[in-house]
Design a protein around this motif. Structure first.
Motif, short mmCIF file in Angstrom:
data_model
loop_
_atom_site.label_atom_id
_atom_site.label_comp_id
_atom_site.label_asym_id
_atom_site.label_seq_id
_atom_site.Cartn_x
_atom_site.Cartn_y
_atom_site.Cartn_z
N ARG A 85 44.77 35.30 35.07
CA ARG A 85 45.19 36.70 35.23
C ARG A 85 44.75 37.56 34.04
O ARG A 85 44.33 38.71 34.22
N VAL A 86 44.84 37.00 32.86
CA VAL A 86 44.38 37.75 31.69
C VAL A 86 42.86 37.91 31.74
O VAL A 86 42.33 38.98 31.42
N ALA A 87 42.18 36.84 32.16
CA ALA A 87 40.72 36.94 32.31
C ALA A 87 40.36 37.98 33.37
O ALA A 87 39.37 38.72 33.23
N GLY A 88 41.15 38.05 34.45
CA GLY A 88 40.93 39.06 35.49
C GLY A 88 41.12 40.46 34.95
O GLY A 88 40.37 41.39 35.29
N ALA A 89 42.12 40.62 34.07
CA ALA A 89 42.34 41.93 33.44
C ALA A 89 41.14 42.33 32.60
O ALA A 89 40.67 43.47 32.65
N LEU A 90 40.60 41.38 31.82
CA LEU A 90 39.44 41.68 30.99
C LEU A 90 38.21 41.97 31.83
O LEU A 90 37.37 42.81 31.47
N SER A 91 38.08 41.28 32.97
CA SER A 91 36.94 41.55 33.86
C SER A 91 36.99 42.98 34.39
O SER A 91 35.97 43.67 34.46
N ALA A 92 38.20 43.43 34.75
CA ALA A 92 38.34 44.81 35.23
C ALA A 92 38.07 45.81 34.11
O ALA A 92 37.48 46.88 34.32
N ILE A 93 38.50 45.47 32.90
CA ILE A 93 38.23 46.34 31.76
C ILE A 93 36.72 46.46 31.54
O ILE A 93 36.20 47.54 31.24
N THR A 94 36.01 45.33 31.69
CA THR A 94 34.55 45.36 31.54
C THR A 94 33.92 46.33 32.53
O THR A 94 33.01 47.09 32.17
N ALA A 95 34.41 46.34 33.78
CA ALA A 95 33.90 47.29 34.77
C ALA A 95 34.21 48.72 34.35
O ALA A 95 33.37 49.62 34.47
N ALA A 96 35.44 48.94 33.83
CA ALA A 96 35.81 50.29 33.39
C ALA A 96 34.95 50.74 32.22
O ALA A 96 34.63 51.93 32.09
N VAL A 97 34.56 49.78 31.37
CA VAL A 97 33.72 50.12 30.22
C VAL A 97 32.41 50.76 30.65
O VAL A 97 31.88 51.65 29.97
N VAL A 98 31.86 50.34 31.79
CA VAL A 98 30.63 50.96 32.29
C VAL A 98 30.85 52.45 32.52
O VAL A 98 30.01 53.28 32.15
N GLY A 99 31.99 52.80 33.12
CA GLY A 99 32.31 54.21 33.32
C GLY A 99 32.55 54.94 32.01
O GLY A 99 32.17 56.11 31.85
N VAL A 100 33.16 54.26 31.04
CA VAL A 100 33.41 54.86 29.72
C VAL A 100 32.08 55.18 29.03
O VAL A 100 31.89 56.27 28.49
N ILE A 101 31.16 54.20 29.06
CA ILE A 101 29.85 54.41 28.42
C ILE A 101 29.08 55.53 29.13
O ILE A 101 28.43 56.36 28.48
N ALA A 102 29.19 55.58 30.45
CA ALA A 102 28.51 56.65 31.19
C ALA A 102 29.05 58.02 30.79
O ALA A 102 28.28 58.98 30.62
N ASN A 103 30.35 58.11 30.61
CA ASN A 103 30.95 59.39 30.20
C ASN A 103 30.50 59.78 28.80
O ASN A 103 30.12 60.94 28.55
N LEU A 104 30.53 58.83 27.86
CA LEU A 104 30.07 59.12 26.51
C LEU A 104 28.60 59.53 26.50
O LEU A 104 28.19 60.44 25.77
N SER A 105 27.82 58.87 27.34
CA SER A 105 26.39 59.16 27.39
C SER A 105 26.12 60.57 27.91
O SER A 105 25.27 61.30 27.38
N LEU A 106 26.84 60.95 28.96
CA LEU A 106 26.67 62.29 29.51
C LEU A 106 27.09 63.34 28.50
O LEU A 106 26.42 64.37 28.34
N TRP A 107 28.19 63.09 27.80
CA TRP A 107 28.67 64.02 26.76
C TRP A 107 27.60 64.17 25.69
O TRP A 107 27.28 65.28 25.26
N PHE A 108 27.04 63.06 25.24
CA PHE A 108 26.04 63.07 24.17
C PHE A 108 24.79 63.83 24.62
O PHE A 108 24.28 64.69 23.89
N ALA A 109 24.29 63.52 25.82
CA ALA A 109 23.07 64.16 26.30
C ALA A 109 23.27 65.66 26.50
O ALA A 109 22.39 66.47 26.16
#
Length: 410
Positions: free
Chosen positions: A323-347
């Motif tokens: 279950r903890v590993a599942g939580a981290l897996s979902a966080i990893t997916a969310a990180v893609v959205g976080v990086i996309a947001n930071l990237s758009l802000w930067f550009a």
């Protein structure tokens, strides 16, 4: 076993080239540590990244520290984390002295426009690579999209985004343990916290009698434990305290501090070093400025080493906790959205001089007439050199920086 000489070479290179904030830095580390050499596996890298996202402080620096720890223990972690920070800190010191002497650095800023243009291309490539490996099905894509919308359109707090993804992942996981459950090394973690805590507060014994330096220690120590979501998440709070509450610097200096930190290698939270330097300069001159800057660096980054050395054993322990590993897996997916947001802000902030908002959701919306054609041309140049002509990062950075200087002299 990886030699210290190889670690110095690779992590030194990462430290020197880590421009553009966490999105670009994570991409660079992925290329250097996973793709170019087998120092970390893809699952190890993604698990570590997810874990670092949960910690206060600069996640990219903590990821570098974890990578070094993984290879050579605490000495390796100190080496990797130190090399990630030190180049940028030295550059910030040089720029802080130059800023105090001259007030602005137009040719340097022009060069950094070219560097930022290359960063945009690096980030685009990184998002595509990480998304291909981290988003393994519709649920992962949905989490990434929701994370992006939550940050970009709804301005939700970063901890809420990550926490929501973790809860979803824990409740819906169907994973099974990939390793036998092991006991947590509580004794080792507690020793690290105790010794690290003493090291963290040690400067207080040296600055007794200086109310200003004590205030610097207290404020930046507090900042170090509340910087969830990176430097942008606490920028408004830092501005409020140093500009309005303490009056150490003015708003223009604060904005210049952020601009210079954005255009140097290393974590963006190095802005604290520049702010402390300028604050000390106003309060007592160059020597006090140097002391304040070193103190800010100390209390900002020592906790990062504590979090990693105390918590790194958790990352492997998680393999035996589905279950903890599942939580981290979902966080990893969310990180893609976080990086996309930071990237758009930067550009957007690179390409447009004026950024407004649209509608009740306060969407970031550029003023199209303020587009910077030079920045656009430099992005195109970096795109042609890297994905198009397959030129290396260093050569591309040099060419775009020189092109930026040439454009700035016209």
């Amino acid at each position: 076993m990886t030699s210290y000489a190889d670690m110095v070479r690779v992590f030194g290179r990462i430290g020197l080239l880590s421009f553009g904030g966490p999105a670009a830095q994570i991409a660079l580390m992925h290329k250097e540590l996973v793709e170019d050499r087998p120092w970390l596996t893809e699952p190890q890298f993604l698990r570590a990244l997810s874990f670092c996202m949960l910690l206060p402080g600069p996640e990219a620096m903590q990821l570098a520290t974890y990578s070094g720890w993984r290879m050579r223990g605490i000495i390796g972690g100190l080496l990797a984390g130190g090399l990630f920070v030190i180049p940028g800190a030295l550059v910030i010191f040089a720029l802080a002295f130059a800023y105090a002497a001259y007030g602005n650095l137009p040719l340097v800023q022009a060069a950094f426009v070219g560097i930022k243009a290359t960063v945009v291309i690096i980030v685009i490539e990184a998002i595509l690579r990480i998304a291909r490996k981290a988003l393994r099905g519709p649920p992962d894509w949905a989490i990434a999209m929701l994370a992006f919308v939550g940050l970009f359109a709804l301005n939700l707090p970063f901890p809420l985004i990550i926490g929501g993804a973790a809860v979803y992942g824990a409740l819906t996981t169907r994973a099974t343990a990939t390793a036998a459950p092991t006991a947590l090394p509580w004794g080792q973690s507690l020793r690290v916290i105790a010794i690290g805590g003493l090291i963290w507060v040690a400067p207080l014994a040296l600055i007794q009698g200086s109310e200003f330096l004590t205030d610097i220690w207290l404020f930046f120590s507090t900042l170090a434990v509340v910087t969830f979501g990176g430097a942008y998440a606490v920028l408004a709070y830092m501005t409020q305290v140093v500009v309005v509450d303490f009056g150490w610097i003015d708003t223009a200096q604060m904005m210049d501090a952020l601009g210079l930190a954005e255009t140097t290698p290393g974590p963006l939270i190095l802005v604290t070093q520049f702010v402390a330097f300028q604050s000390g300069l106003g309060a007592g001159g160059p020597w006090l400025a140097v002391q304040a800057a070193v103190l800010a660096l100390w209390v900002t980054f020592v906790p990062c080493f504590i979090w990693i050395f105390a918590g790194a054993p958790l990352i492997d322990w998680l393999e035996g906790r589905p279950r903890v590993a599942g939580a981290l897996s979902a966080i990893t997916a969310a990180v893609v959205g976080v990086i996309a947001n930071l990237s758009l802000w930067f550009a957007a902030h690179l390409l447009f001089a004026d950024i407004g908002s649209l509608g009740r959701l306060n969407l970031l919306w550029p003023v199209w007439g303020s587009v910077d054609l030079t920045a656009l041309a430099l992005i195109a140049l970096a795109g042609v050199m890297m994905p198009g002509m397959q030129r290396g990062l260093v050569l591309t950075l040099v060419v775009t920086a020189l092109a930026g200087v040439a454009a700035g002299m016209i």
